[in-house]
Design an enzyme around this catalytic site. Structure first.
Site, PDB file in Angstrom:
ATOM      1  CB  SER A  11      -6.485  47.042  -5.670  1.00 49.55           C
ATOM      2  OG  SER A  11      -7.418  46.388  -5.418  1.00 49.55           O
ATOM      3  CG  HIS A  36      -6.233  43.886  -9.315  1.00 54.81           C
ATOM      4  ND1 HIS A  36      -5.087  42.963  -9.843  1.00 54.81           N
ATOM      5  CD2 HIS A  36      -5.858  43.317  -8.312  1.00 54.81           C
ATOM      6  CE1 HIS A  36      -5.422  41.809  -8.954  1.00 54.81           C
ATOM      7  NE2 HIS A  36      -5.725  41.843  -8.256  1.00 54.81           N
ATOM      8  CG  ASP A  38      -9.309  42.722  -5.849  1.00 51.39           C
ATOM      9  OD1 ASP A  38      -8.126  41.621  -6.302  1.00 51.39           O
ATOM     10  OD2 ASP A  38      -8.255  43.357  -5.290  1.00 51.39           O
ATOM     11  CG  MET A  40     -13.561  39.752  -2.616  1.00 49.54           C
ATOM     12  SD  MET A  40     -13.162  40.147  -1.043  1.00 49.54           S
ATOM     13  CE  MET A  40     -11.554  41.171  -2.348  1.00 49.54           C
ATOM     14  CG  HIS A  69      -7.131  37.896  -8.313  1.00 43.48           C
ATOM     15  ND1 HIS A  69      -7.113  39.142  -7.131  1.00 43.48           N
ATOM     16  CD2 HIS A  69      -8.075  36.772  -8.267  1.00 43.48           C
ATOM     17  CE1 HIS A  69      -6.623  38.285  -5.982  1.00 43.48           C
ATOM     18  NE2 HIS A  69      -7.150  36.752  -6.833  1.00 43.48           N
ATOM     19  CG  MET A  71      -9.559  36.305  -5.115  1.00 40.69           C
ATOM     20  SD  MET A  71      -9.460  38.123  -3.337  1.00 40.69           S
ATOM     21  CE  MET A  71      -9.606  39.548  -4.589  1.00 40.69           C
ATOM     22  CG  MET A 140      -3.648  35.201  -4.229  1.00 36.01           C
ATOM     23  SD  MET A 140      -3.704  37.398  -4.303  1.00 36.01           S
ATOM     24  CE  MET A 140      -4.412  38.490  -2.987  1.00 36.01           C
ATOM     25  CG  ASP A 178      -3.355  41.290  -5.796  1.00 36.90           C
ATOM     26  OD1 ASP A 178      -3.356  42.261  -4.436  1.00 36.90           O
ATOM     27  OD2 ASP A 178      -4.878  40.833  -5.571  1.00 36.90           O
TER      28      ASP A 178
END
Ligand code: DX5
Ligand code: ZN
Length: 218
Positions: A11, A36, A38, A40, A69, A71, A140, A178
């Site tokens: 990640s 990966h 992330d 947010m 990913h 979020m 998750m 994850d």
């Protein structure tokens, strides 16, 4: 045991952003399969990470596929931006406020792999209506929002359920985990049926990243 086919996805959240290109190359040399990424928004999770321009920089430095990913409370508006910045797969949360099915279809129509994820507190059965529409399910194993948290062992039941439903329904989605993944928890996840192990702290924080990667592969 993790099989030879287990995909390991470091990640980027845990990388040193001041040396991003070197960090990306370092984990690839250590044996990463995917990166990966992330994303947010400060609403869906109580943290903000980075946006499409940052992913563009990751893409420029990387040879491996990018696994994005989202979020985000409103992922629909961002699919196009991240698709343009080199995602191979885009995963959104079943708890997002936008229409989930349409957003998954939008991802697929761009030739990318649609993925669905869920928070630790969301029952896995809530994914049932979307299983046939995705190429990946992301379980998750910590509360989303921050790296460096401890693995929640109860989430292994979700991995087992997804593996069983995949066989029963004749589907082929990958199962990804994850959060809090290290050599020990990664082994448990792989044994339960996980095909993709995301790890931030365990790989980027390791003094020897190749060794950490090898430990993850069992
Ligand atoms: C958490 C992120 C994870 C995080 C994992 O919200 O989705 O990808 O980077 O970090 P570690 O491996 O440190 O738990
Ligand atoms: Zn993630």
């Amino acid at each position: 045991m993790p099989s030879a086919g287990t995909i390991v996805a470091p990640s980027v959240l845990a990388a040193d952003y001041g040396h991003l290109a070197d960090e990306i190359r370092s984990v690839e040399l250590a044996g990463a399969d995917w990166h990966h990424v992330d994303i947010m928004d400060g609403h869906f999770v109580p943290n903000i990470s980075f946006g499409p321009d940052f992913q563009k920089a990751v893409r420029a430095a990387a040879r491996c596929p990018l696994d994005t990913h989202l979020m985000l409370e409103h992922p629909a508006a961002f699919v196009e931006l991240f698709a343009r910045q080199g995602s191979e797969g885009i995963t959104l949360h079943v708890e997002a406020l936008d229409p989930v099915r349409e957003t998954l279809e939008n991802i697929r129509s761009r030739g990318l792999r649609p993925g669905i994820s869920l928070r630790p507190g969301t029952p896995v059965e809530q994914l049932e209506p979307f299983l046939a529409a995705v190429g990946l399910v992301l379980v998750m194993t910590v509360e989303p929002g921050f790296g460096g948290q401890s693995f929640l062992p109860k989430m292994l039941d979700k991995v087992r359920w997804l593996k069983r439903r995949r066989a029963e329904l004749g589907l082929s989605y990958r199962i990804e985990v994850d959060g809090g993944i290290n050599a020990a928890t990664g082994r448990e996840c792989a044994r339960a049926g996980a095909d993709v192990l995301v790890a931030g702290t365990f790989i980027y924080g390791a003094p020897d990243r190749a060794k950490a990667m090898a430990a993850l592969r069992g």
